[in-house]
Scaffold this motif. Sequence first.
Motif, PDB file in Angstrom:
ATOM      1  N   ASN A  73       0.705  -1.088  -0.066  1.00  9.18           N
ATOM      2  CA  ASN A  73      -0.035  -0.180   0.066  1.00  9.18           C
ATOM      3  C   ASN A  73       0.706   1.159   0.068  1.00  9.18           C
ATOM      4  OD1 ASN A  73      -3.148  -0.351   0.347  1.00  9.18           O
ATOM      5  ND2 ASN A  73      -2.075  -2.222   1.385  1.00  9.18           N
ATOM      6  N   ILE A  74       2.070   1.204   0.428  1.00  5.53           N
ATOM      7  CA  ILE A  74       2.990   2.380   0.221  1.00  5.53           C
ATOM      8  C   ILE A  74       3.798   2.437  -1.014  1.00  5.53           C
ATOM      9  CG2 ILE A  74       3.072   2.600   2.711  1.00  5.53           C
ATOM     10  CD1 ILE A  74       5.835   1.453   2.704  1.00  5.53           C
ATOM     11  N   TRP A  75       3.920   1.336  -1.637  1.00  9.83           N
ATOM     12  CA  TRP A  75       4.837   1.285  -2.993  1.00  9.83           C
ATOM     13  C   TRP A  75       3.910   1.411  -4.082  1.00  9.83           C
ATOM     14  CZ3 TRP A  75       7.973  -3.511  -1.476  1.00  9.83           C
ATOM     15  CH2 TRP A  75       9.093  -3.184  -0.546  1.00  9.83           C
ATOM     16  N   PRO A  76       4.301   2.283  -5.176  1.00 15.48           N
ATOM     17  CA  PRO A  76       3.489   2.421  -6.480  1.00 15.48           C
ATOM     18  C   PRO A  76       3.317   0.922  -6.999  1.00 15.48           C
ATOM     19  CG  PRO A  76       5.306   3.922  -6.503  1.00 15.48           C
ATOM     20  CD  PRO A  76       5.646   2.826  -5.306  1.00 15.48           C
ATOM     21  N   ILE A  77       2.219   0.838  -7.790  1.00 17.99           N
ATOM     22  CA  ILE A  77       1.770  -0.471  -8.362  1.00 17.99           C
ATOM     23  C   ILE A  77       2.385  -0.654  -9.681  1.00 17.99           C
ATOM     24  CG2 ILE A  77      -0.007  -1.656  -9.169  1.00 17.99           C
ATOM     25  CD1 ILE A  77      -1.813  -0.658  -6.664  1.00 17.99           C
ATOM     26  N   SER A  88       3.101   6.954 -12.357  1.00 19.67           N
ATOM     27  CA  SER A  88       3.004   6.117 -11.388  1.00 19.67           C
ATOM     28  C   SER A  88       2.076   6.248 -10.197  1.00 19.67           C
ATOM     29  CB  SER A  88       4.422   5.398 -10.637  1.00 19.67           C
ATOM     30  OG  SER A  88       4.838   6.653  -9.745  1.00 19.67           O
ATOM     31  N   THR A  89       1.408   5.201  -9.698  1.00 21.22           N
ATOM     32  CA  THR A  89       0.364   5.446  -8.508  1.00 21.22           C
ATOM     33  C   THR A  89       0.335   4.322  -7.672  1.00 21.22           C
ATOM     34  OG1 THR A  89      -1.871   6.193  -8.226  1.00 21.22           O
ATOM     35  CG2 THR A  89      -1.442   4.533  -9.989  1.00 21.22           C
ATOM     36  N   THR A  90      -0.139   4.471  -6.577  1.00 17.89           N
ATOM     37  CA  THR A  90      -0.433   3.500  -5.489  1.00 17.89           C
ATOM     38  C   THR A  90      -1.935   2.950  -5.464  1.00 17.89           C
ATOM     39  OG1 THR A  90      -0.840   4.800  -3.986  1.00 17.89           O
ATOM     40  CG2 THR A  90       1.264   4.543  -3.910  1.00 17.89           C
ATOM     41  N   GLY A 182       4.955  -2.448  -5.644  1.00 24.34           N
ATOM     42  CA  GLY A 182       3.818  -2.587  -5.179  1.00 24.34           C
ATOM     43  C   GLY A 182       3.099  -3.994  -5.482  1.00 24.34           C
TER      44      GLY A 182
END
Length: 213
Positions: A73-77, A88-90, A182
């Motif tokens: 949940n804290i790293w980008p997917i 990039s996004t989580t 992520g």
Amino acid sequence: MTMPAQGVKTGIAPPTLWICEHCDTVYRRRELACGEVARCVRCDAILARHHSLSVNAILALVVTAMIAFIQANIWPIVTLGLNGTLISTTLWGCIVMMWREHAQVVAVLAAATLFFFPIVKMVLLGWVSLYARSGRRAPGFRWAMVTLYRIGPWTMSEVFVLGALVAIVKAHMYFDVIPNPGIFAYGVLMLIITAFSSIDVRRLWDVTEETPA
């Protein structure tokens, strides 16, 4: 084959009995061999499974799942690139984006099944397992066990991972796609949650005793 017990009324069963949760048939309990599954002869529902995991092993699995959950949940997917621009996004970034794009129902379902239900399940299972190590029932044990049973089918991290992989493959036709840590953390979490699904938490009733008031 496990045979139904005769002349037993439905109610609070002693530790020597199984009661089918679907049709209320009562069975005499026996020890299951490795890999054995007890099924109801009336409706074919699963009564119990043999488990080789100890309470300590379950607790260790919960701690591992929580570490993977935090990382997921804290790293980008994923990172998408187009004409030199990288985005990039989580998971929460995706949920917020869906909310802003007027897809509130999807955003709420994603937040519930991918974040809130899994974390509640891990916290409650860790709570009852921590006390079960010493053979005691945690405060709020009954409520926790009922909640674990109710939210079990609603933890859908494995569905998210499979959907994300399909989306990455399709997006690769239009964008430069770079999988981020992520998605790998969610892959690990998917494997752990799959292991959770094979654990019958009802056995914690048998290995613990009510704490005297």
